[in-house]
Design an enzyme around this catalytic site. Sequence first.
Site, short mmCIF file in Angstrom:
data_model
loop_
_atom_site.label_atom_id
_atom_site.label_comp_id
_atom_site.label_asym_id
_atom_site.label_seq_id
_atom_site.Cartn_x
_atom_site.Cartn_y
_atom_site.Cartn_z
N ASP A 107 0.86 -1.18 0.00
CA ASP A 107 0.00 0.00 0.00
C ASP A 107 0.90 1.24 0.00
OD1 ASP A 107 -2.23 1.74 0.51
OD2 ASP A 107 -3.20 0.08 1.56
N ASP A 145 -3.08 4.65 -2.28
CA ASP A 145 -4.03 5.26 -1.37
C ASP A 145 -4.51 6.63 -1.88
OD1 ASP A 145 -5.20 5.06 1.37
OD2 ASP A 145 -4.05 6.90 1.70
N GLU A 155 -6.84 3.90 -5.40
CA GLU A 155 -8.05 4.21 -4.64
C GLU A 155 -8.49 5.61 -5.07
OE1 GLU A 155 -9.85 4.60 -0.12
OE2 GLU A 155 -7.89 5.42 -0.61
N HIS A 193 -11.24 -2.33 4.52
CA HIS A 193 -11.01 -1.92 5.91
C HIS A 193 -11.67 -0.59 6.27
CE1 HIS A 193 -8.07 0.20 3.51
NE2 HIS A 193 -7.97 1.06 4.51
N ASP A 194 -12.30 0.07 5.29
CA ASP A 194 -12.99 1.33 5.56
C ASP A 194 -14.51 1.21 5.54
OD1 ASP A 194 -10.55 2.76 5.60
OD2 ASP A 194 -10.60 3.08 3.44
C1 GLC Z 1 -7.66 5.60 2.47
C2 GLC Z 1 -7.51 4.42 3.38
C3 GLC Z 1 -8.01 4.80 4.73
C4 GLC Z 1 -7.15 5.94 5.25
C5 GLC Z 1 -7.13 7.10 4.27
C6 GLC Z 1 -6.02 8.05 4.58
O1 GLC Z 1 -8.97 5.95 2.27
O2 GLC Z 1 -8.17 3.32 2.84
O3 GLC Z 1 -7.99 3.73 5.64
O4 GLC Z 1 -7.65 6.39 6.47
O5 GLC Z 1 -6.91 6.66 2.95
O6 GLC Z 1 -4.78 7.49 4.28
#
Ligand code: GLC
Length: 577
Positions: free
Chosen positions: A100, A200, A254, A324-325
């Site tokens: 990641d 990310d 993402e 995980h979110d």
């Molecule tokens: C992404 C991750 C999340 C994190 C955010 C900031 O959305 O999936 O868990 O809090 O980025 O890095």
Amino acid sequence: MTPDRPPPESAVVYEIYPRSFADSDGDGDGDLPGIVERVDYLEELGVDAVWLTPVYESPRVDNGYDVADYRAIDDAYGDFEDWAALRDDLHDRGIRLIMDLAVNHTSDEHEWFRRSRREGGEYADYYRWVDGPPDEPPNNWASLFGGSAWSYDGEREAWYLHLFDERMPDLDWQNSDVRESVYGVMEWWLDRGIDGFRLDVINLLSKAEGYPDGDPARSLTGAEHFVDGPRIHEYVGEMCDRVLADRDAMTVGETFDVTPEAARRYVVEDGLDMVFPFEHVEIDAGEAGPWDVVEWDLADLKAVTERWQTGLDGGWVGQYLSNHDQPRVVSRFGDETYRRESATMLGTYLFTLRGTPFVYQGQELGMTNPTFESLSEYRDPATIERVERAFETGDVEAFEQVREAVNYWSRDNARTPMQWSDDPAAGFTTGEPWIKVNSNYARVNAEREAADPDSVLNYYRRLIEFRHDHPVAVYGAYEPVLEAHPDVFAYRRVPDGEGDARGSPDDRDRFRGALDGDADPLLVLLSFADEAVSVDVPDAVAPGDAERLIGNYDGGSDDLSRSVDLRPYEARVYRLA
Ligand code: GLC
């Protein structure tokens, strides 16, 4: 592409959130040796790649998404040797390791930030600093964790931007030194044998020039100025050209709130393999602030699915229902009363869509949301900070007022420990787990499910095999059918369908080649009802013979009749001759 590994589009990826996966030393926190002990499990499941969320050195304000040193493993997870052992063990079984990369921001403990705030000099412009009076933030942008996106730093006597926690300052991607530093980090990891990156919040890197105020009516103030910002494709394109073009690396971005058009650009023009859409996980989100839950209905899911299945024009996505979110999918789009049935039906949906399926730890067990009784049971900073801020502003006086909504949305729903067995703490740790364990672990756990042929786990194993055996499930075009049915979601996957049947220009030949010899379309029938429903399948949808390839209920004929009776949350996939 190494020949013995499936290309990114036909891989199945498993996401591991290490803090909650497996603890080897009894300190209550998951770690890398814990994952190594479970590699057999991943191999038996049949996944092609593991995406590991951040394990770099970090104060763990946001469980590692706040990186203090990109080239070091955090002690809490082990050391570099432990990481290398995991890499080798995965590779020995043909499983890729995807790391990641969180480079929209760093931790405030990163050396770059410490030097930026103290010394200026070389690092002065690594972050987004703005001068101004300490009582007046530069604009009205909101942080995704709640509150203002700006904090005042007394040391440098300036404001800095943080789209997330105040201890996670945003890097300034306009600065080419920042970009070079990040590319250096990426190369460093690729040289150590990793197989790609999950990037990310990659579409937040570019921010509007001059930091204009955002429209306060939007649910996230300022988003129009930092989601898919003005220079974003330049940055992502440069990263792909500079670092990734000549590497056998798989990339998934993402992309918060992304549109299909922008998603296409990140893939077809910039060079990422795929991005994560968000629209389908927003069908139950209202506009009235972060806790607003709205009733979703199947028509919404159908519409969003169709838009993303047919509107990418050569783009490609990573499909997911859980991560995980996000809240656990059974509790959200399924039904805890029909846990097994709805978990497997939703899995069938995931594995019969165009796009690379991502499975989040525990999804393959049908794990559900736990119930958090009080604020003190939560660990997620995004949850806690929002509630505390609401107390401060007086919007909320007692936790009870928001308990249900917070329970619904909290990211901690996904972060309770992986349920391995009915041992104490679900076999996750011999110590005291860092976050509560879901109380259903005696019933829902990997050991028990492995022994039950009808479990969610064994169905996921079959789905993964099915996906590997049927390229049309990967590459075929998506055609919605029976669109007006209120309870049944149905579609076909067609090898020579009109429309979006091919990948990006570079992928075209590979896509065509993969489909050779798998010429039969698939028909997918998914019931979203908690009672029996029937559906008429006209000749136009299934003109000839049909054979059931996979389904989540036993019994019944494998032939397709004109009128199909589906049991609660039943899923069936037919091959159409
Ligand atoms: C992404 C991750 C999340 C994190 C955010 C900031 O959305 O999936 O868990 O809090 O980025 O890095």
